[in-house]
Design a protein around this motif. Structure first.
Motif, short mmCIF file in Angstrom:
data_model
loop_
_atom_site.label_atom_id
_atom_site.label_comp_id
_atom_site.label_asym_id
_atom_site.label_seq_id
_atom_site.Cartn_x
_atom_site.Cartn_y
_atom_site.Cartn_z
N ARG A 78 -19.28 -13.02 16.08
CA ARG A 78 -18.42 -12.00 15.44
C ARG A 78 -17.74 -12.62 14.23
NH1 ARG A 78 -18.05 -11.92 20.55
NH2 ARG A 78 -16.22 -13.25 20.59
N ARG A 79 -17.54 -11.80 13.26
CA ARG A 79 -16.92 -12.27 12.02
C ARG A 79 -15.63 -11.51 11.81
NH1 ARG A 79 -17.11 -10.53 6.79
NH2 ARG A 79 -18.58 -8.89 7.40
N MET A 80 -14.58 -12.27 11.50
CA MET A 80 -13.29 -11.63 11.23
C MET A 80 -13.40 -10.82 9.93
SD MET A 80 -10.63 -12.18 13.23
CE MET A 80 -9.22 -12.24 12.13
N SER A 81 -12.85 -9.62 9.96
CA SER A 81 -12.85 -8.78 8.76
C SER A 81 -12.01 -9.41 7.66
CB SER A 81 -12.31 -7.38 9.08
OG SER A 81 -13.11 -6.76 10.06
N GLU A 82 -12.46 -9.24 6.43
CA GLU A 82 -11.67 -9.70 5.30
C GLU A 82 -10.52 -8.73 5.07
OE1 GLU A 82 -12.03 -12.48 3.79
OE2 GLU A 82 -13.86 -13.05 4.88
N ILE A 83 -9.48 -9.23 4.42
CA ILE A 83 -8.35 -8.36 4.08
C ILE A 83 -8.79 -7.48 2.91
CG2 ILE A 83 -5.99 -8.29 3.21
CD1 ILE A 83 -5.52 -10.95 4.58
N LEU A 84 -8.72 -6.18 3.13
CA LEU A 84 -9.16 -5.22 2.11
C LEU A 84 -7.98 -4.87 1.22
CD1 LEU A 84 -11.34 -3.36 0.95
CD2 LEU A 84 -10.64 -1.63 2.63
N ASN A 85 -8.14 -5.14 -0.05
CA ASN A 85 -7.06 -4.88 -1.01
C ASN A 85 -7.32 -3.54 -1.69
OD1 ASN A 85 -5.03 -5.00 -2.87
ND2 ASN A 85 -5.99 -6.57 -4.16
N LEU A 86 -6.49 -2.55 -1.40
CA LEU A 86 -6.58 -1.24 -2.08
C LEU A 86 -5.82 -1.35 -3.39
CD1 LEU A 86 -5.97 1.08 1.01
CD2 LEU A 86 -8.12 0.25 0.09
N HIS A 87 -6.50 -1.77 -4.41
CA HIS A 87 -5.79 -2.14 -5.64
C HIS A 87 -5.62 -1.00 -6.61
CE1 HIS A 87 -10.06 -2.65 -6.59
NE2 HIS A 87 -9.74 -2.43 -7.85
N GLU B 122 -2.79 -4.56 -8.75
CA GLU B 122 -3.08 -3.13 -8.66
C GLU B 122 -3.33 -2.56 -10.05
OE1 GLU B 122 -1.07 -0.71 -5.31
OE2 GLU B 122 0.47 -2.13 -5.97
N ILE B 123 -4.18 -1.52 -10.10
CA ILE B 123 -4.45 -0.84 -11.37
C ILE B 123 -4.16 0.64 -11.19
CG2 ILE B 123 -6.22 -2.51 -12.04
CD1 ILE B 123 -8.32 -0.44 -11.18
N SER B 124 -3.94 1.31 -12.30
CA SER B 124 -3.67 2.75 -12.26
C SER B 124 -4.17 3.37 -13.55
CB SER B 124 -2.18 2.99 -12.11
OG SER B 124 -1.90 4.38 -12.17
N PHE B 125 -4.70 4.60 -13.39
CA PHE B 125 -5.19 5.33 -14.57
C PHE B 125 -4.20 6.40 -14.98
CE2 PHE B 125 -9.06 3.88 -12.33
CZ PHE B 125 -9.55 3.03 -13.31
N MET C 55 0.86 -1.19 0.00
CA MET C 55 0.00 0.00 0.00
C MET C 55 0.89 1.23 0.00
SD MET C 55 -2.76 1.21 2.82
CE MET C 55 -3.79 -0.19 2.50
N ASN C 56 0.58 2.19 -0.80
CA ASN C 56 1.38 3.40 -0.90
C ASN C 56 0.92 4.41 0.14
OD1 ASN C 56 2.72 2.37 -3.15
ND2 ASN C 56 1.03 2.99 -4.48
#
Length: 1478
Positions: A321-330, A364-367, A1-2
């Protein structure tokens, strides 16, 4: 993550779900933390250059004001933005008992400088922390080179440090270990995991390196971050965490933290549902010391955060309770798609070969638009082409700009390329550039310098598996193997980091394509790169100029990342000399740290240069820190005070420099009251401190201070005055001490202080006494342990009885334990007699009864001479009045008189005393001592000491125990005062230097007690006192034993009576029995006691001497009836039956003789005897029944009476157990006698081999045998012819006493006929040898005899004690000092040596001519018979091997009887009387 994609905009408090929440952002590094602090404080995101323009970002005030604790954080500090290091320091400060106090230098500084704020603000402390913490750089410089070369050449330092910090001391499994560290077995077993890239052998080497590291770190007194974290976990588990709890916690760059470090966050926030955000990139885990995956965080979060927080309010919100998923900021907002695709190709290989080492995320993607990365064709002159030849000479070249960088693998590669490009380009290693970003990046020789070398060809294996193979690719390549290609993981991660450092252009340049070809082919196959030739025209497109502002901005970023060399170049290019010098100074400082161990002198020189350089540009704080590191604390203090305006740090530095006046001035300037006065105290600047107090009080009184400040000033003043007084007390300046004590604010504080020091409080005592406050004065004296003074005050207070008793107690223990004395005897000391007189004067004012008590106690305690008669009177008084002090001291002093006398001064008792108490007291009343009085008073003293010891064993039990009466004396004896303090019993030592105290080991001073008083635990007191008592009892008993031994030797030398000698043996036995049964001894005492092992057998020979007449006298008979005599003889029995193997005939003879001669042994011993006798032939009765009367001798009859109990009377049943006819027994005895008498030569030879003089012993043997025959004839009437035949033999009659022969065979009857034997003649013959004939009538109608024999009628005299009195009529008592020998017993053994050695029994294990077996091989069983009222069957008969060898050659005609001679002679007497053959 940047970084740019993670920023969160928030105010000081953010509203979440309608409520205000406390938020904490944690950042591993300081640069981004500083950036976020600016955001948090301003509420705005700065532009790209605003941060760079902030020259003092590292000193932002908002960060400095955050305390090192989570307690009381000001609300304006939220959201809290801190580094991870600051987070750890806050945890440490919150828990208390800081981790750093284990380091002596730090503890000393922290005690003084942490102060009231709770912060680690001391510059000196910060300096020590910097020098004590081991990071990777210090690990490489100061540890790695010192490890075994066999380890270092097989391991990589970076990988080793990572394994130590991330796994051995910081992993998930390590957190479960008790000490927070994996064992060798646990760590090596991790190689079995699929995620492991290390073999078990590699892990073995790494763990060995870890052990070497830990050992050296301990020796150097240093720590690493994992040590700190482990300690925090241990303290938090036991103590918990007080202070503010966060609602939300955001952790950035989480991949740079170990699992154990992440687990600490659970303590500051319980909102496990939505309160945590972890941000990071596992592909960038190239930081030394960390190894990370997000899946590991998920596991950690579930186990440590959720499962261990079930009771928290946040958790209770939901049952499930549910464990949070890993959020990918792609989506990437920094880098264009071309670079991202190239980076993704690297992570694809990681996913394929190392799926457990990285989280698998969406690409990851970039515009953002940008050109594809460029592969420069391999060219060794590429750098020269790009930068031109003038770069080496420093010529004018445009070069790279501030937003361009050359990335290389390591420091050596950087140094090489820096020589080529000079200062025309930034050159960083991949590790250094982590966290930074540039417009353009040139990655140079990454593959050529790779340790993988041609192993990069394994990439073709990946290409093959992805079906991307090209015809031009090599056909032969290695298949992937974890063992061979484990290093590929870290190589790919470094490549990923290098690629993602650019925002726009990326050039990859290699001098040779040999190792780079596999990756180049792979990228070209995917169309991710373009290939270009390096020529002059292309190189021009690569170069970019930058403005001075851009260079400065880049320099600041590099400075904050500690890249000082490159930062210096940037500031040089920017033309900013101030920043350039600052960066140079920081670089010098870093260099000095690296050289501190290898070249400390050079390091100091460089560090001083850095300090001067910092100072020259106004960087005063940095300059002061350098001077602190140099130990130049005074220079650092002046800078802090004069330039930094930081009086606290200045005061700390001045204090460390021992410039206390400057320190006090600095603290006073900053209103640090306590610190100021502490500096004055340390520097003995007491008047200066009082002036400061006066000044502060005036300021507070003038309205310039608050009520809180006034209270603080009063508290500071009192503490300062106490410190001043204490300092003068330590200097022994009591006058000055008193001056400051009088200045105390209250009288109570004066009393408290003076009582606390416990000495030099005479002024207070006098004051209390003058005011009539005797009770208070008494308490003070009691605290001081000054008993004479306390007694004096008790007298003045009217407590005369208590005063008198206290003096007696003091005199007693002081007399015993005066310096150098080990207890008894009582010693004189100064004022002893004066004190005793004072006790008498106090007692005189009380009752007459009490006065008499004190008079007696004074009498026995006094060192003046006192007679035995007077001591006896005191003893009689003590028994009457139950005064243990008088009783015990009187007894001991009487005993000492005995022990101090020589053996010849003792009077001797020649008969057994019925009332030993009266007898002993009669002697003492005449100022005489006797052997009996010695033993009596020893036994009396011993019993009292045993009672004292019993009390000591129950000292902690309730007061109503049966020995408690001995408690008061015991406490007085040892000088111990029993006090109850807060319901706890304390034992106060009145003389802590007493010898007995030394055996207790450590003692501890009780709080709020004077230094003169030491308290001891009740168990320790009892143990030490008991040990002393035991030693005293043993010592005295050994002295008594020595005295008795001397008396015994005297009785031998002076030929005292057999009774006197025997009594001393009884005494020796009594002492020996007591000592051995009661105590355990060391070897020397054991050897000393072993010298008395002869006592039982010697006593046996006294009781059963060769001349039986000597022992069968009244006093000896009385002695044999005592319990001690029986016990001693039973010892002989035990000794004879305890040997292994078969019993000898001598052993059997002694056992049976004792049984018959001293009475039946105890039941237990009888069973033991029966068990030992059961294996061989049966002992049978001598007679089936007895006639109405029988004939015996006086002494044989007495032997039998002794056997019987005193309350029995003799009758036929008491001597018979009908089994065999008497004729058989009589015949066997006659045969035995004949063989002994007729075989003169064999018998003489046998006697000689038994170590007896033949001429001395043979006549005695012959006489006894003839007496036996006479008795056999009188009782059976059938052996006169045998007797006549024997007496006709000249060789037999010549050995008999002439008076005996003349009486038995008158001259008128030279030739004896069958009826020659006369009863009257026998009576006369027996009288002449001193052993009169006895006729015993067992029934009322038995025939009567008219002869001068002793007639015993059991019907008229049924009791044994009455019979004894008839046999031994009273002829007067024995009071002679010297013993008398019995007058009426003819000495038939004149000339026979009667010393202890000559009294040894003749053990005829093999009598003359005896054979152990018959011709048929069966054992020959001599006829031995059971004794009166107790059958012993199957007695085991054996021989002693040595005696068997010596005597086996004797005449064979006496082989049927193997008994001791002494036993043989007695057995003939005994068989006629009681049917028992010995």
């Amino acid at each position: 993550m940047n970084s740019s994609s993670k920023l969160i905009h928030t105010s000081n408090r953010c509203a979440v779900g309608g409520k205000l929440c406390e938020i904490c952002w944690i950042f591993p590094s300081s640069s981004f933390c500083d950036y976020m602090i600016h955001v948090a404080c301003s509420g705005n995101f700065p532009s790209d250059t605003s941060l760079n323009d902030a020259e003092d970002v590292e000193d932002i005030e908002q960060f400095k004001d955050i305390p090192d604790s989570f307690v009381g954080i000001p609300s304006e500090k939220y959201p809290l933005v801190i580094t991870f290091h600051k987070f750890l320091m806050m945890l440490d400060g919150t828990i208390g008992d800081s981790y750093f106090r284990r380091f002596p230098e730090m503890k000393k500084i922290m005690n003084f400088s942490v102060g009231r704020s709770g912060n680690f603000r001391s510059a000196v402390l910060q300096s020590l922390l910097r020098m004590k913490e081991v990071n990777y750089e210090r690990f490489c410089f100061h540890y790695w080179p010192h490890f075994n070369s066999q380890l270092t050449k097989k391991l990589d330092s970076s990988r080793t440090f990572t394994e130590i910090i991330s796994h051995i001391k910081g992993g998930l499994l390590a957190g479960e270990a008790p000490d927070g560290k994996l064992s060798r077995q646990e760590y090596v077993s991790m190689s079995n995991s699929r995620a492991s890239t290390l073999s078990s052998d590699e892990r073995e080497l790494i763990y060995t390196a870890f052990q070497a590291y830990e050992k050296k770190k301990l020796q150097r007194g240093e720590f690493d971050l994992s040590d700190f974290v482990i300690d925090l976990h241990l303290r938090l588990k036991s103590k918990g965490l007080e202070g503010d709890k966060m609602d939300f916690v955001y952790i950035d760059e989480v991949q740079d933290l170990a699992m154990s470090q992440i687990a600490l966050f659970k303590y500051i926030c319980k909102n496990v549902d939505e309160g945590f955000v972890f941000s990071g990139d596992t592909a960038q885990t190239i930081a030394r010391g960390t190894d990370f995956r997000f899946e590991d965080i998920r596991s950690l979060f579930y186990n440590e955060f959720i499962m261990k927080s079930k009771s928290d309010k946040y958790v209770e919100r939901r049952e499930k309770r549910r464990m949070s998923e890993i959020l990918n900021l792609h989506q990437n907002f920094r880098t264009h798609a071309g670079v991202l695709k190239l980076a993704q190709s690297v992570t694809d290989i990681l996913y394929q070969f190392f799926p457990q080492s990285v989280d698998i995320l969406k690409p990851e993607i970039s515009f953002i638009y940008g050109e594809a990365p460029i592969l420069l064709k391999p060219n060794e002159s590429a750098i020269e082409i790009i930068f031109g030849k003038t770069a080496k000479t420093g010529g004018k070249v445009v070069g790279f700009g501030a937003e361009q960088v050359i990335l290389v693998r390591d420091d050596s590669a950087r140094e090489g390329i820096s020589r080529d490009v000079g200062n025309h380009a930034l050159v960083l290693t991949i590790l250094e550039c982590k966290g930074l970003e540039f417009q353009d990046v040139l990655l140079y020789n990454f593959f050529s310098s790779s340790p993988l070398k041609n192993q990069w060809r394994v990439v073709y294996d990946f290409v093959e598996k992805k079906d991307l193979r090209d015809s031009c690719f090599p056909r032969c390549f290695p298949s992937f193997s974890h063992a061979r290609h484990s290093i590929l993981c870290s190589e790919l991660k470094q490549l990923y980091v290098a690629i993602t450092r650019t925002r726009q252009r990326l050039w990859i340049c290699e001098d040779s394509e040999e190792f780079a070809a596999p990756m180049f082919d792979f990228w070209k196959k995917l169309g991710l790169v373009q290939v270009k030739e390096v020529d002059e025209s292309f190189s021009q497109t690569m170069l970019m100029a930058s403005s001075p502002a851009e260079w400065k901005s880049r320099g600041i970023k590099l400075y904050q990342e500690n890249k000082y060399h490159m930062a210096t170049m940037c500031f040089e290019r920017a033309g900013d000399t101030n920043w350039e010098k600052r960066a140079k100074a920081a670089s010098l400082r870093a260099t000095a740290d690296q050289l501190r161990e290898s070249n400390p002198q050079e390091a100091c020189t460089i560090l001083r240069q850095a300090a001067e350089l910092f100072d020259s540009i106004g960087r005063a704080e940095s300059a002061a820190e350098c001077f602190c590191d140099l130990g130049d604390y005074e220079r650092a203090g002046r800078i802090y005070f004069d330039k930094c305006r930081d009086p606290k740090k200045a005061g700390d530095c001045f204090t460390s420099a021992k410039s206390y006046e400057l320190a006090a001035k600095a603290y006073a300037d900053g209103h640090y009251f306590l610190e100021c006065l502490s500096a004055c105290t340390q520097g003995n600047l007491f008047e200066m401190g009082r002036q400061y107090i006066k000044k502060w009080k005036q300021a507070a009184g003038g309205g310039n201070g608050t009520a809180k400040q006034s209270k603080e000033i009063k508290q500071a003043e009192q503490e300062f005055l106490e410190s001043c007084a204490l300092s003068y007390y330590k200097l022994k300046d009591h006058k000055s001490m008193t001056k400051y004590v009088k200045a105390f604010l209250t009288m109570d504080s004066r009393r408290k202080f003076l009582k606390s020091i416990g000495c030099c409080i005479d002024e207070l005592l006098l004051l209390e006494e003058e005011l009539g406050n005797f009770e208070e004065a008494i308490e003070i004296a009691k605290l001081r342990g000054d008993l004479p003074r306390e007694a004096d005050l008790l007298g003045k207070a009217g407590h005369l009885k208590e005063a008198s008793l206290l003096i007696i107690s003091f005199v007693l223990h002081r007399s015993l334990w005066v310096t150098g004395n080990r207890g008894w005897p009582l010693r004189p000391f100064r004022q002893k007699q004066i004190l005793l007189k004072k006790a008498m004067s106090f007692a005189q004012e009380e009752s007459n009864e009490f006065y008499e008590r004190i008079r007696r106690e004074v009498e026995v305690l006094s060192h003046e001479h006192i007679s035995l008669h007077e001591l006896l009177q005191s003893l009689s008084y003590s028994e009457l009045c139950k005064n243990l002090t008088v009783e015990l001291i009187s007894i001991r002093r009487i005993l000492d008189v005995h022990l101090d006398c020589t053996a010849r001064k003792f009077e001797w008792e020649d008969e057994l005393q019925v009332d030993m108490k009266k007898h002993s007291e009669d002697k003492i009343s005449l100022n005489h001592i006797s052997v009996g009085s010695l033993m009596y008073f020893w036994d009396m003293w011993r019993r009292n000491m045993l009672n004292i010891m019993q009390y000591l064993k129950t000292v902690e039990k309730p007061d109503d125990n049966e020995w408690f009466e001995y408690g008061e004396f015991c406490l007085n004896y040892f000088g111990v005062r029993r006090q109850v303090i807060n319901s706890n019993v304390a034992y106060i030592l009145l003389n802590s230097d007493a010898e007995w105290v030394k055996t207790t080991g450590s003692v501890f001073k009780q709080k709020q007690q004077s230094e003169n008083q030491v308290s001891i635990d009740g168990r320790k007191f009892a143990s030490a006192a008991l040990s002393h008592c035991q030693a005293e009892v043993v010592s005295v008993s050994l002295k008594v034993l020595d005295t008795v031994e001397a008396l015994y030797k005297l009785s031998i030398r002076e030929s005292f009576s057999l009774f006197c000698q025997s009594m001393r043996l009884i005494d020796i036995y009594q002492l020996m029995k007591f000592l051995t049964e009661s105590f355990k001894f060391n070897d020397s005492v054991k050897r000393r006691l072993e010298n008395f092992l002869w006592t039982p057998i010697t006593y046996f020979k006294y009781v059963f001497p060769l001349d039986c007449c000597k022992s069968l006298v009244e006093n000896m008979i009385s002695l044999r009836k005592t319990e001690l005599s029986r016990s001693l003889l039973e010892e002989v029995i035990v000794d004879n039956i305890s040997n292994k193997g078969d019993l000898t005939y001598g052993q059997i003879g002694r056992v049976v003789m004792i049984w018959l001669g001293s009475g039946k042994p105890t039941d237990d011993l009888c069973m033991k005897i029966a068990k030992r006798f059961e294996k061989n032939f049966s002992w049978r009765a001598f007679i089936d029944s007895l006639q109405d009367y029988f004939f015996t001798t006086k002494y044989s009859f007495v032997e039998w009476l002794i056997y019987l109990k005193a309350d029995m009377y003799p009758h036929a049943g008491s001597v018979a157990d009908t089994q065999l006819s008497p004729e058989i027994i009589f015949d066997s005895v006659v045969m035995m006698v004949e063989q002994f008498l007729f075989k003169k030569q064999e018998t003489a030879s046998w006697i000689a081999k038994s170590k007896f003089g033949v001429n001395q012993y043979h006549p005695l043997l012959a006489l006894r045998l003839v007496v036996i025959l006479c008795l056999l004839h009188l009782n059976s009437g059938k052996y006169s012819n045998v007797l006549s035949h024997l007496l006709d033999q000249s060789h037999i009659s010549s050995q008999l006493p002439m008076p005996f022969i003349q009486a038995l065979r008158p001259r008128r009857m030279p030739h004896l006929t069958q009826d020659w034997f006369s009863l009257n003649a026998t009576v006369e013959a027996f009288r002449r040898i001193g052993n009169p004939l006895v006729i015993v009538h067992l029934r009322e109608n038995s025939p009567k005899f008219a002869c001068p024999a002793i007639i015993i009628d059991t019907a008229l005299t049924p009791r044994i004690d009455n019979i004894m009195r008839n046999l031994f009529p009273k002829q007067g008592s024995y009071h002679q000092q010297r013993p008398m020998v019995e007058a009426n017993v003819p000495n038939l053994c004149e000339g026979l040596d009667h010393n202890a050695e000559s009294l040894m029994s003749i053990d005829i294990s093999a009598a003359p001519g005896q054979k152990m077996s018959t011709e048929s091989g069966t054992e020959s069983n001599p006829q031995m018979y059971s004794g009166p009222s107790e059958k012993i069957s199957d007695v085991q008969i054996s021989t002693e091997q040595r005696q068997e060898e010596e005597l086996s050659s004797c005449s064979p005609n006496l082989s049927q009887f193997k008994v001791t001679t002494n036993g043989l002679l007695r057995s003939a007497h005994a068989q006629l009387l009681c049917g028992f053959c010995v």
